[in-house]
Design a protein around this motif. Structure first.
Motif, PDB file in Angstrom:
ATOM      1  N   LEU A 358      90.122 134.470  -7.391  1.00 30.06           N
ATOM      2  CA  LEU A 358      89.589 134.083  -6.071  1.00 30.06           C
ATOM      3  C   LEU A 358      89.998 132.662  -5.707  1.00 30.06           C
ATOM      4  O   LEU A 358      90.266 132.362  -4.545  1.00 30.06           O
ATOM      5  N   ALA A 359      90.075 131.802  -6.706  1.00 33.02           N
ATOM      6  CA  ALA A 359      90.476 130.412  -6.434  1.00 33.02           C
ATOM      7  C   ALA A 359      91.882 130.400  -5.825  1.00 33.02           C
ATOM      8  O   ALA A 359      92.149 129.659  -4.867  1.00 33.02           O
ATOM      9  N   GLU A 360      92.763 131.265  -6.362  1.00 30.72           N
ATOM     10  CA  GLU A 360      94.129 131.318  -5.824  1.00 30.72           C
ATOM     11  C   GLU A 360      94.129 131.832  -4.385  1.00 30.72           C
ATOM     12  O   GLU A 360      94.819 131.300  -3.515  1.00 30.72           O
ATOM     13  N   VAL A 361      93.314 132.879  -4.158  1.00 34.05           N
ATOM     14  CA  VAL A 361      93.224 133.443  -2.797  1.00 34.05           C
ATOM     15  C   VAL A 361      92.734 132.370  -1.825  1.00 34.05           C
ATOM     16  O   VAL A 361      93.324 132.147  -0.758  1.00 34.05           O
ATOM     17  N   PHE A 362      91.685 131.663  -2.208  1.00 29.17           N
ATOM     18  CA  PHE A 362      91.131 130.655  -1.290  1.00 29.17           C
ATOM     19  C   PHE A 362      92.102 129.497  -1.076  1.00 29.17           C
ATOM     20  O   PHE A 362      92.154 128.928   0.009  1.00 29.17           O
ATOM     21  N   ALA A 363      92.875 129.174  -2.096  1.00 32.12           N
ATOM     22  CA  ALA A 363      93.854 128.087  -1.936  1.00 32.12           C
ATOM     23  C   ALA A 363      94.896 128.484  -0.883  1.00 32.12           C
ATOM     24  O   ALA A 363      95.280 127.672  -0.033  1.00 32.12           O
ATOM     25  N   ILE A 364      95.329 129.771  -0.940  1.00 34.34           N
ATOM     26  CA  ILE A 364      96.309 130.235   0.050  1.00 34.34           C
ATOM     27  C   ILE A 364      95.700 130.179   1.453  1.00 34.34           C
ATOM     28  O   ILE A 364      96.306 129.664   2.404  1.00 34.34           O
ATOM     29  N   LEU A 365      94.466 130.687   1.580  1.00 27.42           N
ATOM     30  CA  LEU A 365      93.824 130.698   2.898  1.00 27.42           C
ATOM     31  C   LEU A 365      93.641 129.267   3.421  1.00 27.42           C
ATOM     32  O   LEU A 365      93.853 128.990   4.600  1.00 27.42           O
ATOM     33  N   ALA A 366      93.275 128.357   2.528  1.00 25.71           N
ATOM     34  CA  ALA A 366      93.066 126.969   2.949  1.00 25.71           C
ATOM     35  C   ALA A 366      94.374 126.357   3.440  1.00 25.71           C
ATOM     36  O   ALA A 366      94.397 125.636   4.443  1.00 25.71           O
ATOM     37  N   ARG A 367      95.472 126.667   2.720  1.00 25.08           N
ATOM     38  CA  ARG A 367      96.779 126.138   3.148  1.00 25.08           C
ATOM     39  C   ARG A 367      97.132 126.609   4.551  1.00 25.08           C
ATOM     40  O   ARG A 367      97.782 125.921   5.312  1.00 25.08           O
ATOM     41  N   HIS A 368      96.682 127.821   4.893  1.00 27.00           N
ATOM     42  CA  HIS A 368      96.943 128.364   6.236  1.00 27.00           C
ATOM     43  C   HIS A 368      95.828 127.989   7.217  1.00 27.00           C
ATOM     44  O   HIS A 368      95.714 128.565   8.296  1.00 27.00           O
ATOM     45  N   GLN A 369      95.002 127.053   6.816  1.00 26.46           N
ATOM     46  CA  GLN A 369      93.900 126.531   7.650  1.00 26.46           C
ATOM     47  C   GLN A 369      92.966 127.648   8.117  1.00 26.46           C
ATOM     48  O   GLN A 369      92.481 127.647   9.252  1.00 26.46           O
ATOM     49  N   ILE A 370      92.724 128.620   7.238  1.00 29.91           N
ATOM     50  CA  ILE A 370      91.835 129.722   7.587  1.00 29.91           C
ATOM     51  C   ILE A 370      90.491 129.492   6.923  1.00 29.91           C
ATOM     52  O   ILE A 370      90.421 129.204   5.721  1.00 29.91           O
ATOM     53  N   SER A 371      89.447 129.593   7.737  1.00 33.27           N
ATOM     54  CA  SER A 371      88.115 129.418   7.187  1.00 33.27           C
ATOM     55  C   SER A 371      87.515 130.805   6.970  1.00 33.27           C
ATOM     56  O   SER A 371      87.513 131.650   7.856  1.00 33.27           O
ATOM     57  N   VAL A 372      87.048 131.041   5.751  1.00 36.66           N
ATOM     58  CA  VAL A 372      86.492 132.351   5.400  1.00 36.66           C
ATOM     59  C   VAL A 372      85.031 132.383   5.819  1.00 36.66           C
ATOM     60  O   VAL A 372      84.320 131.394   5.699  1.00 36.66           O
ATOM     61  N   ASP A 373      84.601 133.518   6.322  1.00 34.13           N
ATOM     62  CA  ASP A 373      83.227 133.602   6.795  1.00 34.13           C
ATOM     63  C   ASP A 373      82.367 134.405   5.830  1.00 34.13           C
ATOM     64  O   ASP A 373      81.654 133.872   5.006  1.00 34.13           O
ATOM     65  N   LEU A 374      82.448 135.736   5.910  1.00 34.69           N
ATOM     66  CA  LEU A 374      81.628 136.557   5.015  1.00 34.69           C
ATOM     67  C   LEU A 374      82.513 137.112   3.913  1.00 34.69           C
ATOM     68  O   LEU A 374      83.697 137.359   4.128  1.00 34.69           O
ATOM     69  N   ILE A 375      81.922 137.325   2.767  1.00 33.64           N
ATOM     70  CA  ILE A 375      82.720 137.844   1.663  1.00 33.64           C
ATOM     71  C   ILE A 375      81.900 138.830   0.839  1.00 33.64           C
ATOM     72  O   ILE A 375      80.721 138.608   0.596  1.00 33.64           O
ATOM     73  N   THR A 376      82.536 139.950   0.464  1.00 36.22           N
ATOM     74  CA  THR A 376      81.910 140.882  -0.478  1.00 36.22           C
ATOM     75  C   THR A 376      82.947 141.187  -1.550  1.00 36.22           C
ATOM     76  O   THR A 376      84.147 141.269  -1.260  1.00 36.22           O
ATOM     77  N   THR A 377      82.476 141.317  -2.780  1.00 31.88           N
ATOM     78  CA  THR A 377      83.444 141.580  -3.853  1.00 31.88           C
ATOM     79  C   THR A 377      83.025 142.774  -4.702  1.00 31.88           C
ATOM     80  O   THR A 377      81.842 143.095  -4.804  1.00 31.88           O
ATOM     81  N   SER A 378      84.039 143.444  -5.285  1.00 30.87           N
ATOM     82  CA  SER A 378      83.770 144.437  -6.324  1.00 30.87           C
ATOM     83  C   SER A 378      84.700 144.094  -7.484  1.00 30.87           C
ATOM     84  O   SER A 378      85.368 143.055  -7.450  1.00 30.87           O
ATOM     85  N   GLU A 379      84.792 144.963  -8.479  1.00 26.36           N
ATOM     86  CA  GLU A 379      85.591 144.602  -9.663  1.00 26.36           C
ATOM     87  C   GLU A 379      87.041 144.278  -9.329  1.00 26.36           C
ATOM     88  O   GLU A 379      87.593 143.314  -9.825  1.00 26.36           O
ATOM     89  N   ILE A 380      87.654 145.125  -8.488  1.00 28.57           N
ATOM     90  CA  ILE A 380      89.103 144.912  -8.275  1.00 28.57           C
ATOM     91  C   ILE A 380      89.463 144.670  -6.809  1.00 28.57           C
ATOM     92  O   ILE A 380      90.615 144.762  -6.429  1.00 28.57           O
ATOM     93  N   SER A 381      88.476 144.397  -5.989  1.00 24.86           N
ATOM     94  CA  SER A 381      88.824 144.068  -4.611  1.00 24.86           C
ATOM     95  C   SER A 381      87.826 143.072  -4.024  1.00 24.86           C
ATOM     96  O   SER A 381      86.690 142.956  -4.498  1.00 24.86           O
ATOM     97  N   VAL A 382      88.303 142.388  -3.014  1.00 25.29           N
ATOM     98  CA  VAL A 382      87.434 141.443  -2.308  1.00 25.29           C
ATOM     99  C   VAL A 382      87.722 141.589  -0.819  1.00 25.29           C
ATOM    100  O   VAL A 382      88.871 141.717  -0.400  1.00 25.29           O
ATOM    101  N   SER A 383      86.639 141.656  -0.026  1.00 30.19           N
ATOM    102  CA  SER A 383      86.795 141.759   1.428  1.00 30.19           C
ATOM    103  C   SER A 383      86.257 140.492   2.055  1.00 30.19           C
ATOM    104  O   SER A 383      85.178 140.020   1.676  1.00 30.19           O
ATOM    105  N   LEU A 384      86.980 139.967   3.029  1.00 28.97           N
ATOM    106  CA  LEU A 384      86.457 138.781   3.691  1.00 28.97           C
ATOM    107  C   LEU A 384      86.763 138.790   5.179  1.00 28.97           C
ATOM    108  O   LEU A 384      87.786 139.322   5.609  1.00 28.97           O
TER     109      LEU A 384
END
Ligand code: ADP
Ligand code: ASP
Ligand code: MG
Length: 482
Positions: A358-384
């Motif tokens: 998730l840290a890698e995913v958020f780093a990519i989103l941050a680089r693209h100046q995207i702010s994440v709002d809601l998030i749900t996770t399961s073992e092998i997927s994450v929705s945001l």
């Protein structure tokens, strides 16, 4: 095990922020009201006349913050997007028409002809520059902010003249000298220390002897280039100026008499709320209640300034008082809805028992100046979902091919649109047994794409297909509020 959580949108109030470290009770308050009038309240001469009556009936109103006349910002945003010549001249004509209607009601001696000509000419020049193909996206965003700022410059120029014609000692004030921000064009972040410094230096004395008319929504960066605070940002401007001046009250005058249990355009039986806490109102604004810009209550909380919301069409109809503490904290307070949500779902087997995914995913989103709002996770997927509050871009526009490429290197990506977030705002939601029964009963006929609950005791959010959203809000309102 599935987990759900809610990442605070950049503007949301954390409950802890109510317990500020500074003791604001020791800062002497300036006994003035800052009144903000929205677009419909200054749409034409008749509406402006009602605002003038209201200001004249309230001697404490010394600083007036205005939006652009209704429709003008939308026209200017279109111009900033670079229209062809025909569409451009039609749009410019539409903007001129709104100004001329108001001008036509002013006696010659009060007509601010030169100022209006200068502003309209500058709009023309900027619109031409926005038509240029080969400009960088940074330059385009900078030009766009200067262009859309003209809506507020026009409305304040005309409204100052309307008040002067009524014999009021009204002065026009260009807020860009006070409303200092960073350089994030389109949704700039205010710098409250600078705002306080300049408000103290240039506005404080002016409001002592005059009624000062100034712009919401617009500001300027360190290089004095024009910036804007995001769509609907005039509410935020009023609260920031109140904080900077230590004003004793903010009044937001709009087209409805206060905050309702839900948008009255969707549920006609929605009813106004008399008193609401900062936390509840901030949650409502964050989750889409258009009545307040989501950041409005941050300055009000920091400086403990009560906010009133009422109707400029019917000022005697009462309204809503937003303050730190309220007598009642009902389980269910209101329903809100935020349309045009984009859901990104990332699937990867690497996520299983992995660390740092998730840290890698958020780093990519941050680089693209995207702010994440809601998030749900399961073992092998994450929705945001992506936070696009106040932005002129929609969520899917943020999902660029280069973002997808970077994410694809890490996982499989699905993008879904046509979704709406419905939020139930309340108190003690995480501690009340049985609160879910009625909610799920109402939701049972509809497909639910995602649920977020638990991180805050003030909201319960469901992401649903947009075509069902109004019906769901109506049904929930009927069950929980009527
Ligand atoms: P302004 O131009 O004065 O800023 P807005 O259009 O931004 O006004 O906000 C007022 C509108 O917000 C109302 O006309 C109403 O349709 C909408 N709205 C959405 N949710 C609510 C709510 N919970 N209570 C009242 N109004 C709401
Ligand atoms: N005029 C701006 C807008 O339409 C800001 C505001 O009205 O608050 O978004
Ligand atoms: Mg608004």
């Amino acid at each position: 095990m599935n987990q759900t959580s809610h990442i605070q949108a950049p503007y949301s109030l954390k409950e802890s922020s109510l317990h500020t470290h500074t003791d604001f009770s020791s800062v002497p308050k300036l006994d003035i009201t800052i009144a903000k009038f929205g677009g419909t309240s200054v749409a034409n001469f008749e509406a402006m006349t009602r605002c003038a009556d209201l200001i004249l009936s309230q001697p404490k109103t010394k600083l007036v913050v205005l939006s652009a006349s209704a429709g003008v910002t939308n026209h200017l945003v279109k111009l900033a997007n670079g229209l062809d010549d025909v569409a451009k001249s039609e749009t410019l004509a539409a903007v001129r028409l709104i100004q001329e209607e108001i001008l036509g009601h002013l006696q010659t001696e009060f007509q601010p002809n030169q100022a209006l000509t200068n502003l309209l000419d500058r709009i023309d020049v900027l619109a031409k520059e926005c038509q240029t193909k080969n400009i960088s996206s940074d330059k385009r965003r900078m030009l766009a902010d200067e262009l859309v700022a003209h809506g507020e410059l026009l409305s304040t120029t005309l409204f100052t003249a309307v008040l002067q014609q009524r014999g009021v000692c009204a002065v026009f004030f260009d807020v860009r000298g006070v409303m200092k921000t960073d350089s994030f064009f389109g949704r700039a972040m205010p710098k409250i220390e600078l705002i306080t410094h300049y408000a103290e230096k240039t506005l404080k004395d002016l409001v002592a002897d005059n009624i000062v008319i100034t712009q919401g929504f617009i500001g300027s960066n360190e290089q004095d280039q024009t910036t804007t605070l995001g769509r609907g940002g005039s509410d935020y401007s009023a609260a920031l100026l109140a904080e900077g001046l230590h004003a004793s009250e903010v009044a937001i005058w709009t087209d409805v008499p206060g905050i309702y249990t839900t948008d009255p355009r969707i549920a006609p039986l929605a009813r106004p709320i008399k008193n609401i806490s900062f936390v509840e109102a901030a949650e409502m604004a964050t989750f889409g209640a258009k009545i307040l810009h989501p950041a409005t209550l941050l300055p009000a909380v920091r400086a403990n300034i009560p906010v009133f919301i009422g109707s400029s069409k019917d000022p005697n109809a009462g309204g809503t008082y937003v303050s730190q503490v309220t007598e009642e904290t009902p389980l269910f307070r209101a329903l809100t809805l935020r349309r045009d949500q984009t859901l990104l779902t990332l699937h990867s087997l690497q996520m299983l028992h992995a660390r740092g995914f998730l840290a890698e995913v958020f780093a990519i989103l941050a680089r693209h100046q995207i702010s994440v709002d809601l998030i749900t996770t399961s073992e092998i997927s994450v929705s945001l979902t992506l936070d696009t509050t106040g932005s002129t871009t929609t969520g899917d526009a943020l999902i660029t091919p280069s973002l997808i490429d970077e994410l694809n290197a890490l996982c499989r990506v699905d993008v879904e649109t046509d979704l709406t977030l419905v939020a139930l705002i309340g108190n003690h939601l995480t501690k009340s047994a049985g609160a879910g029964a009625d909610i799920f009963d109402v939701l049972s006929p509809y497909p639910i794409r995602s649920i977020c609950f638990g991180a805050s005791s003030h909201n319960f959010c469901v992401l649903v297909p947009s075509k069902d959203a109004d019906e769901i809000v109506k049904a929930l309102h009927k069950k929980l509020f009527e």
